[in-house]
Scaffold this motif. Structure first.
Motif, PDB file in Angstrom:
ATOM      1  N   ILE A   1       0.811  -1.224   0.000  1.00 51.89           N
ATOM      2  CA  ILE A   1       0.000   0.000   0.000  1.00 51.89           C
ATOM      3  C   ILE A   1       0.845   1.276   0.000  1.00 51.89           C
ATOM      4  CG2 ILE A   1      -1.979  -1.102   1.112  1.00 51.89           C
ATOM      5  CD1 ILE A   1      -1.167   0.334   3.715  1.00 51.89           C
ATOM      6  N   GLY A   2       2.137   1.135   0.252  1.00 48.62           N
ATOM      7  CA  GLY A   2       3.048   2.271   0.118  1.00 48.62           C
ATOM      8  C   GLY A   2       2.813   3.378   1.138  1.00 48.62           C
ATOM      9  N   ALA A   3       3.592   4.454   0.984  1.00 44.80           N
ATOM     10  CA  ALA A   3       3.509   5.557   1.945  1.00 44.80           C
ATOM     11  C   ALA A   3       2.138   6.216   1.909  1.00 44.80           C
ATOM     12  CB  ALA A   3       4.602   6.579   1.651  1.00 44.80           C
ATOM     13  N   ALA A   4       1.548   6.329   0.707  1.00 37.36           N
ATOM     14  CA  ALA A   4       0.227   6.959   0.600  1.00 37.36           C
ATOM     15  C   ALA A   4      -0.789   6.162   1.423  1.00 37.36           C
ATOM     16  CB  ALA A   4      -0.211   7.036  -0.857  1.00 37.36           C
ATOM     17  N   GLY A   5      -0.696   4.840   1.348  1.00 43.50           N
ATOM     18  CA  GLY A   5      -1.630   3.987   2.086  1.00 43.50           C
ATOM     19  C   GLY A   5      -1.415   4.067   3.590  1.00 43.50           C
ATOM     20  N   VAL A   6      -0.155   4.024   3.992  1.00 45.54           N
ATOM     21  CA  VAL A   6       0.150   4.077   5.426  1.00 45.54           C
ATOM     22  C   VAL A   6      -0.227   5.439   5.996  1.00 45.54           C
ATOM     23  CG1 VAL A   6       2.000   3.961   7.140  1.00 45.54           C
ATOM     24  CG2 VAL A   6       1.943   2.313   5.266  1.00 45.54           C
ATOM     25  N   ASN A   7       0.066   6.479   5.219  1.00 52.23           N
ATOM     26  CA  ASN A   7      -0.305   7.837   5.630  1.00 52.23           C
ATOM     27  C   ASN A   7      -1.824   7.949   5.803  1.00 52.23           C
ATOM     28  OD1 ASN A   7       0.195  10.801   5.919  1.00 52.23           O
ATOM     29  ND2 ASN A   7      -0.993  10.859   4.027  1.00 52.23           N
ATOM     30  N   ARG A   8      -2.549   7.301   4.912  1.00 51.98           N
ATOM     31  CA  ARG A   8      -4.002   7.314   4.995  1.00 51.98           C
ATOM     32  C   ARG A   8      -4.466   6.647   6.287  1.00 51.98           C
ATOM     33  NH1 ARG A   8      -7.852   7.043   1.015  1.00 51.98           N
ATOM     34  NH2 ARG A   8      -6.374   8.206  -0.212  1.00 51.98           N
ATOM     35  N   VAL A   9      -3.863   5.507   6.599  1.00 50.84           N
ATOM     36  CA  VAL A   9      -4.240   4.802   7.821  1.00 50.84           C
ATOM     37  C   VAL A   9      -3.896   5.658   9.047  1.00 50.84           C
ATOM     38  CG1 VAL A   9      -3.840   2.751   9.215  1.00 50.84           C
ATOM     39  CG2 VAL A   9      -3.991   2.547   6.746  1.00 50.84           C
ATOM     40  N   ALA A  10      -2.742   6.328   8.992  1.00 50.85           N
ATOM     41  CA  ALA A  10      -2.327   7.189  10.107  1.00 50.85           C
ATOM     42  C   ALA A  10      -3.399   8.243  10.380  1.00 50.85           C
ATOM     43  CB  ALA A  10      -0.999   7.868   9.788  1.00 50.85           C
ATOM     44  N   ARG A  11      -3.976   8.762   9.297  1.00 51.88           N
ATOM     45  CA  ARG A  11      -5.005   9.783   9.424  1.00 51.88           C
ATOM     46  C   ARG A  11      -6.198   9.268  10.241  1.00 51.88           C
ATOM     47  NH1 ARG A  11      -9.427  10.907   9.576  1.00 51.88           N
ATOM     48  NH2 ARG A  11     -10.657  12.536   8.593  1.00 51.88           N
ATOM     49  N   PHE A  12      -6.602   8.010   9.981  1.00 53.77           N
ATOM     50  CA  PHE A  12      -7.755   7.467  10.708  1.00 53.77           C
ATOM     51  C   PHE A  12      -7.389   7.046  12.129  1.00 53.77           C
ATOM     52  CE2 PHE A  12      -9.260   7.328   6.381  1.00 53.77           C
ATOM     53  CZ  PHE A  12     -10.537   7.836   6.539  1.00 53.77           C
TER      54      PHE A  12
END
Lengths: 212, 250
Positions: free
Chosen positions: B170-181
């Motif tokens: 999922i890459g940085a974009a995916g992990v960053n997205r999860v961090a947001r939630f």
């Protein structure tokens, strides 16, 4: 997405645990590497000091214990990192092309990590076999370094210090806390220092070998 | 004296697979304040109407014009020609579906990632349209906003070696997205539930720490910090999972 193989292999923690094994075994190897470096540097204090330390290690069975420790930790580390090395030819082509394409230093250093790791494995096996078979004393070491093994040890020194430094950098990068630029500076300085210590040690052994 | 600039642009049309991918040279005179947005539109208007590339906002907001500028993943609209050498190579972002020349489809990838990370607020609270909106602590709101700034340009994914060889990552974009939630107090997911989503090789533990994402994010999201934050949180969750494992298996 779940499909049969994934559903059957379901242990949600396994990826995390392997990551942990990779890190802990790597850190142990770095600790070993630097301890080894200091112990070998006992030759700075003279042949007597070096032999006394070697004798001490022999007496308390620390040498075979170290070999067992190393084999275990090496195997754990290799087992854990092998999953990260692009295995198939197809993947290899992609990562090398990618590194060339995006011209990114940290991506290159990762590729070198795989290459230096493989080289260290080969050299370390030879080194450990020789030392376990012949034992440790200053006379043998200086003879080896002077009579043909200098390049071997210089290569092992540079490769392992590089691999350890980049590996440590990655651990800190992944887990946070320290700024990347300061990390590079500090680890760079440590690498230069350890390589210098190792080089001086090799130099002393070489001159001892020349005198003998 | 205005410089003569050369742009070496990747040409390939997937609908014409017989024509091999190639780099084609274009030349034009540099103008003051020129960006790659201006360059590409000028080239298409004046030299080659078949040239394909994407732009919408030309102000680093829409995330459509991510491409490799001399190898570096970045936004074309943000790139000034005065910062470029006389010869510049332009390639499309890797990983994403190539539509032609410099144009890629980031949408499919990001939609798939959003579904896999379940990028929406998970709550059992029933929405009451008449109630006053719940207030959020300003510091938390700002932290969430830091991750929300992602414009989904895909530069972090294109630059990532792991994403290049592992389509599931999922890459940085995916992990960053999860961090947001994770930061959002309205999302009721437990750490163990998040672990299911990102505590794997396809999630945060697949990251090998090359930091091409962190080095290349055009909007400057501290991706390394976001990755490390999620990694630490997931490590703690993974560690705790051990004790509950027998019950969970039943």
């Amino acid at each position: 997405m779940v499909y049969l193989q994934k559903a059957l292999a379901r242990n949600p923690r396994v990826d995390f645990l392997v990551e942990l094994v990779q890190m802990v075994s790597g850190l142990l190897l770095v600790v070993f590497l630097w301890t080894h470096m200091l112990f070998v540097a006992a030759i700075w204090l003279g042949v007597g000091a070096f032999n006394a330390l070697a004798h001490f290690m022999d007496q308390y069975r620390l040498l075979p214990a170290t070999v067992v420790f190393l084999v275990l930790v090496f195997c754990a580390h290799i087992g854990a990192v092998i999953r990260r090395v692009p295995r198939q030819w197809q993947e290899q082509k992609i990562v090398w092309r990618h590194a060339k394409l995006i011209r990114h230093a940290d991506t290159w250093s990762w590729l070198f990590q795989a290459v230096t790791g493989a080289a260290i494995l080969a050299l370390a096996i030879v080194h450990m076999a020789v030392v376990s078979y012949a034992g440790i004393n200053a006379g043998l070491s200086s003879m080896r370094v002077h009579d043909g093994f200098l390049a071997f040890y210089a290569a092992l020194l540079l490769l392992s210090e590089y691999h350890a430094s980049v590996g440590l950098y990655r651990v800190f990068v992944k887990w946070g806390w320290v700024r990347r630029s300061s990390l590079k500076r500090v680890l760079g300085a440590i690498s230069v220092l350890t390589v210098a210590i190792g080089a001086i040690t090799l130099g002393i052994f070489y001159s001892l070998g020349a005198q003998a | 004296m205005a410089r003569e600039l050369t742009f070496r642009i990747f040409r390939f049309n997937p609908d014409q697979p017989d024509v091999k991918p190639r780099l084609q040279d274009y030349r034009l005179t540099e103008e003051p304040g020129m960006t790659l947005f201006v360059v590409l539109n000028k080239l298409r208007e004046e030299q080659d109407p078949s040239l394909r590339f994407d732009f919408v906002c030309r102000a680093a907001i829409c995330g459509s014009c991510g491409m490799l500028v001399n190898g570096r993943p970045t936004l074309a609209c943000k790139t000034l020609t005065k910062d470029l050498p006389a010869v510049t190579t332009l390639m499309p972002l890797p990983v994403f579906k190539l539509l032609g020349d410099l144009s890629v489809d980031t949408g499919v990838w990001f939609r798939e990632m959003s579904l896999r990370t379940e990028a929406w607020i998970h709550t059992d609270q029933v929405f009451d349209p008449n109630a006053e909106e719940e207030r959020m602590d300003n510091a938390v709101a700002l932290q969430i906003y830091e991750a929300e700034r992602c414009i989904e340009c895909g530069c972090c994914i294109g630059g990532c070696a792991t994403a290049n060889i592992k389509p599931e990552f999922i890459g940085a974009a995916g992990v960053n997205r999860v961090a947001r939630f994770m930061l959002d107090p309205r999302d009721k997911r437990s750490d163990a539930e998040y672990f299911e989503v990102v505590g794997t090789e396809e999630g945060v533990f697949g990251c090998v720490g090359l930091m091409a994402c962190d080095d290349n994010c055009p909007v400057g999201i501290p991706l390394r910090d976001q990755l490390a934050y999620v990694r630490r949180k997931m490590a703690a969750a993974g560690w705790k999972l051990r004790r509950r494992a027998p019950a969970a298996r039943a």
